[in-house]
Design a protein around this motif. Structure first.
Motif, short mmCIF file in Angstrom:
data_model
loop_
_atom_site.label_atom_id
_atom_site.label_comp_id
_atom_site.label_asym_id
_atom_site.label_seq_id
_atom_site.Cartn_x
_atom_site.Cartn_y
_atom_site.Cartn_z
N ALA A 8 -10.99 0.75 -5.63
CA ALA A 8 -11.47 -0.54 -6.14
C ALA A 8 -12.85 -0.81 -5.58
O ALA A 8 -13.11 -0.58 -4.40
N ASP A 9 -13.76 -1.28 -6.44
CA ASP A 9 -15.11 -1.58 -5.96
C ASP A 9 -15.15 -2.96 -5.34
O ASP A 9 -14.12 -3.61 -5.11
N ILE A 10 -16.33 -3.45 -5.06
CA ILE A 10 -16.48 -4.73 -4.36
C ILE A 10 -15.94 -5.90 -5.17
O ILE A 10 -15.60 -6.96 -4.63
N GLU A 11 -15.84 -5.73 -6.49
CA GLU A 11 -15.30 -6.79 -7.35
C GLU A 11 -13.79 -6.67 -7.52
O GLU A 11 -13.20 -7.35 -8.34
N LEU A 12 -13.18 -5.76 -6.78
CA LEU A 12 -11.73 -5.57 -6.77
C LEU A 12 -11.19 -5.14 -8.13
O LEU A 12 -10.10 -5.51 -8.53
N ILE A 13 -11.99 -4.33 -8.83
CA ILE A 13 -11.54 -3.76 -10.10
C ILE A 13 -11.01 -2.36 -9.83
O ILE A 13 -11.75 -1.49 -9.38
N THR A 14 -9.73 -2.15 -10.10
CA THR A 14 -9.12 -0.85 -9.82
C THR A 14 -9.57 0.19 -10.84
O THR A 14 -9.55 -0.06 -12.04
N VAL A 15 -10.01 1.33 -10.34
CA VAL A 15 -10.44 2.44 -11.18
C VAL A 15 -9.57 3.64 -10.84
O VAL A 15 -9.41 4.00 -9.67
N PHE A 16 -9.00 4.27 -11.86
CA PHE A 16 -8.12 5.42 -11.64
C PHE A 16 -8.86 6.73 -11.86
O PHE A 16 -9.77 6.81 -12.69
N GLY A 17 -8.46 7.75 -11.10
CA GLY A 17 -8.99 9.09 -11.30
C GLY A 17 -10.29 9.40 -10.61
O GLY A 17 -10.99 10.34 -10.98
N VAL A 18 -10.65 8.64 -9.57
CA VAL A 18 -11.92 8.87 -8.90
C VAL A 18 -11.89 10.12 -8.04
O VAL A 18 -12.81 10.94 -8.06
N HIS A 19 -10.83 10.31 -7.26
CA HIS A 19 -10.74 11.46 -6.36
C HIS A 19 -9.56 12.38 -6.71
O HIS A 19 -9.18 13.22 -5.90
N GLY A 20 -8.98 12.21 -7.87
CA GLY A 20 -7.81 13.01 -8.26
C GLY A 20 -7.43 12.68 -9.68
O GLY A 20 -8.22 12.12 -10.44
N PRO A 21 -6.21 12.99 -10.09
CA PRO A 21 -5.78 12.80 -11.48
C PRO A 21 -5.72 11.32 -11.88
O PRO A 21 -5.39 10.46 -11.07
N GLN A 22 -6.04 11.07 -13.14
CA GLN A 22 -5.95 9.72 -13.68
C GLN A 22 -4.50 9.33 -13.95
O GLN A 22 -4.15 8.16 -13.90
N LYS A 23 -3.67 10.32 -14.28
CA LYS A 23 -2.27 10.08 -14.59
C LYS A 23 -1.40 11.06 -13.82
O LYS A 23 -1.74 12.23 -13.67
N VAL A 24 -0.27 10.55 -13.32
CA VAL A 24 0.71 11.40 -12.66
C VAL A 24 2.08 11.08 -13.24
O VAL A 24 2.56 9.95 -13.16
N HIS A 25 2.70 12.08 -13.86
CA HIS A 25 4.08 11.95 -14.35
C HIS A 25 4.99 12.71 -13.38
O HIS A 25 4.63 13.81 -12.95
N ILE A 26 6.11 12.14 -13.05
CA ILE A 26 7.09 12.86 -12.25
C ILE A 26 8.38 12.96 -13.07
O ILE A 26 8.85 11.96 -13.61
N ILE A 27 8.88 14.17 -13.21
CA ILE A 27 10.10 14.41 -13.99
C ILE A 27 11.25 14.67 -13.04
O ILE A 27 11.26 15.66 -12.29
N LEU A 28 12.24 13.81 -13.04
CA LEU A 28 13.45 13.99 -12.25
C LEU A 28 14.46 14.76 -13.09
O LEU A 28 14.72 14.40 -14.24
N TYR A 29 15.01 15.80 -12.50
CA TYR A 29 15.97 16.61 -13.25
C TYR A 29 17.13 17.05 -12.39
O TYR A 29 17.10 16.89 -11.18
#
Length: 218
Positions: free
Chosen positions: A197-218
């Protein structure tokens, strides 16, 4: 040799001796990690608690049978239009069933796969343990499953067996200690997609890693 030189040499030898012997602790015994926060929950509830907390951590939680894992993966990758896959050497799935225009095995040094790693759309990795108290997944980095697989692609799909859900981080660490005489160089606790999050507290995804993470339970 002057008196000052003798004292200096003696001090140097003492310091070096301490460094050389620092790791030699004959009375040392490994002990189990202790969770400072008591967390009492039944095994049946642990999986449900983990799913809820992972969702809170911005994981996309999926459920599947082992027989339908490839189908579930195809469903996820198709929803994003992703076709370039990178995967670990020990994935354990039928790659012929996974739909992707490119399938790259991360079985070489990063210097020999840099372009492929950083231009892949999605990765598939195995999580060793899920932690219900924090909604995180423990992933062991190894030669067969390098850490970069969880960092470089835009989408990371994680696979986790339902029976490998534990209540606390200490339980997860103790499990890894029992299974490895020498601990892996990297033990990752992944709490969903990369975000900041920058100084305005706006969350940004995917800056240092994946933008999306899915976890599949099986």
């Amino acid at each position: 040799m002057s008196r000052i030189d003798e004292i200096s040499k003696s001090s140097k030898e003492k310091i070096l001796a301490k460094f050389n012997n620092a790791y030699k602790i004959p009375e040392f015994e490994s002990s189990a990690s202790i969770d400072p926060v008591e967390h009492i929950i039944t095994k049946d509830d642990a999986c449900e608690e983990m799913k809820q907390k992972m969702s809170d951590n911005k994981y996309v939680v999926e459920v599947s049978s082992f027989e339908n894992l490839e189908e579930k993966i195809n469903e996820i990758s198709a929803s994003y239009g992703y076709e370039k896959l990178i995967y670990p050497a020990n994935l354990g799935l039928n790659l012929d069933k996974i739909k992707a225009s490119e399938k790259i095995c991360f079985d070489k040094e990063i210097e020999n796969l840099r372009t492929e790693v950083f231009h892949s759309d999605f990765s598939i990795i195995n999580a060793r343990v899920g932690v219900s108290s924090h909604g995180v997944a423990l992933v062991l980095s190894s030669k067969e499953q390098p850490r970069m697989l969880s960092l470089a692609p835009k989408l990371c799909i994680m696979l986790l067996k339902k029976e490998n859900v534990v209540k606390s981080i200490s339980q997860a660490l103790n499990l890894v200690k029992k299974e490895h005489e020498i601990l892996p160089t990297n033990i990752l606790f992944i709490a969903g997609p990369s975000r900041t999050a920058d100084i305005e507290l706006i969350t940004v995804f995917g800056v240092h890693g994946p933008q999306k993470v899915h976890i599949i339970l099986y």
